[in-house]
Design a protein around this motif. Structure first.
Motif, PDB file in Angstrom:
ATOM      1  N   LEU A 174       0.818  -1.116  -0.122  1.00 54.70           N
ATOM      2  CA  LEU A 174       0.177   0.088   0.039  1.00 54.70           C
ATOM      3  C   LEU A 174       0.715   1.246  -0.252  1.00 54.70           C
ATOM      4  O   LEU A 174       1.757   1.472   0.924  1.00 54.70           O
ATOM      5  CB  LEU A 174      -0.916  -0.155   1.277  1.00 54.70           C
ATOM      6  N   THR A 175       0.853   2.245  -0.949  1.00 53.49           N
ATOM      7  CA  THR A 175       1.517   3.487  -0.956  1.00 53.49           C
ATOM      8  C   THR A 175       0.473   4.529  -0.989  1.00 53.49           C
ATOM      9  O   THR A 175      -0.426   4.793  -1.796  1.00 53.49           O
ATOM     10  CB  THR A 175       2.180   3.262  -2.414  1.00 53.49           C
ATOM     11  N   GLU A 176       0.663   5.280   0.186  1.00 52.66           N
ATOM     12  CA  GLU A 176      -0.047   6.486   0.359  1.00 52.66           C
ATOM     13  C   GLU A 176       0.554   7.910  -0.095  1.00 52.66           C
ATOM     14  O   GLU A 176       1.957   7.855  -0.321  1.00 52.66           O
ATOM     15  CB  GLU A 176      -0.344   6.685   1.780  1.00 52.66           C
ATOM     16  N   SER A 177      -0.019   8.659  -0.418  1.00 52.58           N
ATOM     17  CA  SER A 177       0.158  10.169  -0.811  1.00 52.58           C
ATOM     18  C   SER A 177      -1.053  10.900  -0.710  1.00 52.58           C
ATOM     19  O   SER A 177      -2.179  10.629  -0.522  1.00 52.58           O
ATOM     20  CB  SER A 177       0.765  10.230  -2.368  1.00 52.58           C
ATOM     21  N   GLY A 178      -0.469  12.521  -0.357  1.00 55.02           N
ATOM     22  CA  GLY A 178      -1.395  13.540  -0.383  1.00 55.02           C
ATOM     23  C   GLY A 178      -1.366  14.182   0.875  1.00 55.02           C
ATOM     24  O   GLY A 178      -2.191  15.273   0.931  1.00 55.02           O
ATOM     25  N   GLY A 179      -0.793  14.000   2.121  1.00 53.64           N
ATOM     26  CA  GLY A 179      -0.892  14.566   3.060  1.00 53.64           C
ATOM     27  C   GLY A 179      -0.141  15.996   3.036  1.00 53.64           C
ATOM     28  O   GLY A 179       0.382  16.474   2.148  1.00 53.64           O
TER      29      GLY A 179
ATOM     30  N   SER B 118      -4.412   9.401  -1.156  1.00 50.98           N
ATOM     31  CA  SER B 118      -4.540   8.467  -2.109  1.00 50.98           C
ATOM     32  C   SER B 118      -3.911   7.370  -1.494  1.00 50.98           C
ATOM     33  O   SER B 118      -2.796   7.387  -1.046  1.00 50.98           O
ATOM     34  CB  SER B 118      -3.837   8.704  -3.475  1.00 50.98           C
ATOM     35  N   CYS B 119      -4.330   6.198  -1.992  1.00 54.82           N
ATOM     36  CA  CYS B 119      -3.586   4.967  -1.424  1.00 54.82           C
ATOM     37  C   CYS B 119      -3.708   3.913  -2.788  1.00 54.82           C
ATOM     38  O   CYS B 119      -5.011   3.399  -3.008  1.00 54.82           O
ATOM     39  CB  CYS B 119      -4.340   4.472  -0.134  1.00 54.82           C
ATOM     40  N   LYS B 120      -2.652   3.549  -3.186  1.00 54.76           N
ATOM     41  CA  LYS B 120      -2.644   2.608  -4.254  1.00 54.76           C
ATOM     42  C   LYS B 120      -2.363   1.143  -3.808  1.00 54.76           C
ATOM     43  O   LYS B 120      -1.338   1.140  -2.992  1.00 54.76           O
ATOM     44  CB  LYS B 120      -1.537   2.961  -5.255  1.00 54.76           C
ATOM     45  N   ILE B 121      -2.979   0.262  -4.368  1.00 60.24           N
ATOM     46  CA  ILE B 121      -2.936  -1.140  -3.801  1.00 60.24           C
ATOM     47  C   ILE B 121      -2.030  -1.949  -4.720  1.00 60.24           C
ATOM     48  O   ILE B 121      -2.332  -1.895  -6.119  1.00 60.24           O
ATOM     49  CB  ILE B 121      -4.021  -1.941  -3.402  1.00 60.24           C
ATOM     50  N   SER B 122      -0.808  -2.813  -4.550  1.00 65.81           N
ATOM     51  CA  SER B 122      -0.474  -3.279  -5.607  1.00 65.81           C
ATOM     52  C   SER B 122      -0.158  -4.888  -5.017  1.00 65.81           C
ATOM     53  O   SER B 122      -0.341  -5.005  -3.896  1.00 65.81           O
ATOM     54  CB  SER B 122       1.038  -2.971  -5.883  1.00 65.81           C
ATOM     55  N   GLY B 123      -0.311  -5.960  -5.979  1.00 71.67           N
ATOM     56  CA  GLY B 123      -0.219  -7.234  -5.589  1.00 71.67           C
ATOM     57  C   GLY B 123      -1.564  -7.921  -5.418  1.00 71.67           C
ATOM     58  O   GLY B 123      -1.512  -9.124  -5.323  1.00 71.67           O
ATOM     59  N   ARG B 124      -2.661  -7.212  -5.701  1.00 67.56           N
ATOM     60  CA  ARG B 124      -3.928  -7.798  -5.327  1.00 67.56           C
ATOM     61  C   ARG B 124      -4.733  -7.137  -6.238  1.00 67.56           C
ATOM     62  O   ARG B 124      -4.478  -5.805  -6.459  1.00 67.56           O
ATOM     63  CB  ARG B 124      -4.349  -7.857  -4.002  1.00 67.56           C
ATOM     64  N   THR B 125      -6.101  -7.717  -6.469  1.00 72.45           N
ATOM     65  CA  THR B 125      -7.253  -6.699  -6.949  1.00 72.45           C
ATOM     66  C   THR B 125      -8.024  -5.868  -6.124  1.00 72.45           C
ATOM     67  O   THR B 125      -8.288  -6.762  -4.872  1.00 72.45           O
ATOM     68  CB  THR B 125      -8.330  -7.665  -7.608  1.00 72.45           C
ATOM     69  N   LEU B 126      -8.219  -4.614  -6.161  1.00 70.51           N
ATOM     70  CA  LEU B 126      -8.560  -3.826  -5.311  1.00 70.51           C
ATOM     71  C   LEU B 126     -10.175  -4.171  -5.069  1.00 70.51           C
ATOM     72  O   LEU B 126     -10.260  -4.334  -3.909  1.00 70.51           O
ATOM     73  CB  LEU B 126      -8.976  -2.335  -5.911  1.00 70.51           C
ATOM     74  N   ASN B 127     -11.082  -4.871  -5.768  1.00 72.96           N
ATOM     75  CA  ASN B 127     -12.178  -5.275  -5.579  1.00 72.96           C
ATOM     76  C   ASN B 127     -12.490  -6.251  -4.466  1.00 72.96           C
ATOM     77  O   ASN B 127     -13.232  -6.386  -3.824  1.00 72.96           O
ATOM     78  CB  ASN B 127     -13.298  -5.591  -6.668  1.00 72.96           C
ATOM     79  N   SER B 128     -11.424  -7.192  -4.357  1.00 75.79           N
ATOM     80  CA  SER B 128     -11.584  -8.320  -3.485  1.00 75.79           C
ATOM     81  C   SER B 128     -11.203  -8.008  -2.062  1.00 75.79           C
ATOM     82  O   SER B 128     -11.075  -8.924  -1.214  1.00 75.79           O
ATOM     83  CB  SER B 128     -10.541  -9.439  -4.159  1.00 75.79           C
TER      84      SER B 128
ATOM     85  N   TRP C 205      -0.877  -2.533   5.652  1.00 74.83           N
ATOM     86  CA  TRP C 205      -0.822  -1.048   5.908  1.00 74.83           C
ATOM     87  C   TRP C 205       0.133  -0.194   5.213  1.00 74.83           C
ATOM     88  O   TRP C 205       1.076  -0.647   4.924  1.00 74.83           O
ATOM     89  CB  TRP C 205      -0.400  -0.909   7.486  1.00 74.83           C
ATOM     90  N   GLY C 206      -0.472   1.051   4.867  1.00 73.16           N
ATOM     91  CA  GLY C 206       0.694   2.025   4.297  1.00 73.16           C
ATOM     92  C   GLY C 206       1.534   2.581   5.234  1.00 73.16           C
ATOM     93  O   GLY C 206       1.547   2.169   6.405  1.00 73.16           O
ATOM     94  N   GLN C 207       2.302   3.275   4.659  1.00 78.02           N
ATOM     95  CA  GLN C 207       3.600   3.930   5.804  1.00 78.02           C
ATOM     96  C   GLN C 207       2.943   5.095   6.638  1.00 78.02           C
ATOM     97  O   GLN C 207       3.705   5.465   7.360  1.00 78.02           O
ATOM     98  CB  GLN C 207       4.587   4.369   4.719  1.00 78.02           C
ATOM     99  N   GLY C 208       1.696   5.542   6.140  1.00 82.61           N
ATOM    100  CA  GLY C 208       1.200   6.772   6.834  1.00 82.61           C
ATOM    101  C   GLY C 208       1.570   8.074   6.238  1.00 82.61           C
ATOM    102  O   GLY C 208       2.722   8.064   5.615  1.00 82.61           O
ATOM    103  N   THR C 209       0.635   8.891   6.338  1.00 83.67           N
ATOM    104  CA  THR C 209       1.026  10.319   5.769  1.00 83.67           C
ATOM    105  C   THR C 209       0.409  11.677   6.559  1.00 83.67           C
ATOM    106  O   THR C 209      -0.747  11.251   6.965  1.00 83.67           O
ATOM    107  CB  THR C 209       0.346  10.392   4.344  1.00 83.67           C
ATOM    108  N   GLN C 210       1.227  12.310   7.092  1.00 79.18           N
ATOM    109  CA  GLN C 210       0.728  13.453   8.030  1.00 79.18           C
ATOM    110  C   GLN C 210      -0.181  14.444   7.537  1.00 79.18           C
ATOM    111  O   GLN C 210      -0.144  15.038   6.338  1.00 79.18           O
ATOM    112  CB  GLN C 210       2.075  14.296   8.814  1.00 79.18           C
ATOM    113  N   VAL C 211      -1.473  14.764   8.168  1.00 80.73           N
ATOM    114  CA  VAL C 211      -2.367  15.718   7.903  1.00 80.73           C
ATOM    115  C   VAL C 211      -2.210  16.469   9.038  1.00 80.73           C
ATOM    116  O   VAL C 211      -2.591  16.230  10.305  1.00 80.73           O
ATOM    117  CB  VAL C 211      -3.759  15.105   7.496  1.00 80.73           C
ATOM    118  N   THR C 212      -1.922  18.124   8.864  1.00 86.40           N
ATOM    119  CA  THR C 212      -1.900  19.030   9.707  1.00 86.40           C
ATOM    120  C   THR C 212      -3.020  19.964   9.435  1.00 86.40           C
ATOM    121  O   THR C 212      -2.837  20.489   8.270  1.00 86.40           O
ATOM    122  CB  THR C 212      -0.603  19.402   9.942  1.00 86.40           C
ATOM    123  N   VAL C 213      -4.035  20.333  10.252  1.00 83.52           N
ATOM    124  CA  VAL C 213      -5.136  21.454  10.061  1.00 83.52           C
ATOM    125  C   VAL C 213      -4.507  22.689  11.177  1.00 83.52           C
ATOM    126  O   VAL C 213      -4.909  22.436  12.250  1.00 83.52           O
ATOM    127  CB  VAL C 213      -6.281  20.866  10.193  1.00 83.52           C
ATOM    128  N   SER C 214      -4.164  23.650  10.698  1.00 80.48           N
ATOM    129  CA  SER C 214      -3.631  24.586  11.490  1.00 80.48           C
ATOM    130  C   SER C 214      -3.717  25.943  10.629  1.00 80.48           C
ATOM    131  O   SER C 214      -3.307  26.075   9.582  1.00 80.48           O
ATOM    132  CB  SER C 214      -2.226  24.377  12.190  1.00 80.48           C
TER     133      SER C 214
END
Length: 125
Positions: free
Chosen positions: A4-9, A21-31, A115-124
């Motif tokens: 799982l690869t995240e981005s966008g924080g 965004s979170c991209k899944i590789s190695g499997r079909t998303l629907n399953s 799990w993905g690696q996590g992405t920081q979201v800061t609202v300030s």
């Protein structure tokens, strides 16, 4: 192997918007059941939103009406559109996936295998 690869924080003022965004590789998303969790220092990971096996989408009460989870099967990617952000939305956001999860476990971080690696979201301001 599922990856799982995240981005966008980032940093956004109160009332602003971000899309994760979170991209899944190695499997079909629907399953897979795909979910977003968030975590603040000293606290457990909190369920934010999830799509159960590609069907219905569920949200935690605090984000209902402000966040929208969607997916693009062709891109094997799920998104979390976050609007009207509040300072209390500040956290590290994680994407999670599992191929065997039952619905009653959707909100339990311990039940997810990937799990993905996590992405920081800061609202300030």
């Amino acid at each position: 192997q599922v990856l799982l690869t995240e981005s966008g924080g980032g940093l956004v003022p109160p009332g602003g918007s971000l899309t994760l965004s979170c991209k899944i590789s190695g499997r079909t998303l629907n399953s897979y059941t795909m979910s977003w969790f968030r975590q603040t220092p000293g606290n457990e990971r909190e369920f934010v939103a999830g799509v159960f096996r590609g069907t219905r989408t569920y949200y935690t009460n605090s984000v209902q009406g402000r966040f929208t989870m969607s997916r693009d099967n062709a891109k094997s990617t799920v998104y979390l559109q976050m609007n009207s952000l509040k300072p209390e939305d500040t956290a590290v956001y994680y994407c999670a996936a599992d191929g065997r999860l039952i619905l009653s476990s959707l909100r339990l971080a311990s039940q997810y295998d990937y799990w993905g690696q996590g992405t920081q979201v800061t609202v300030s301001s």
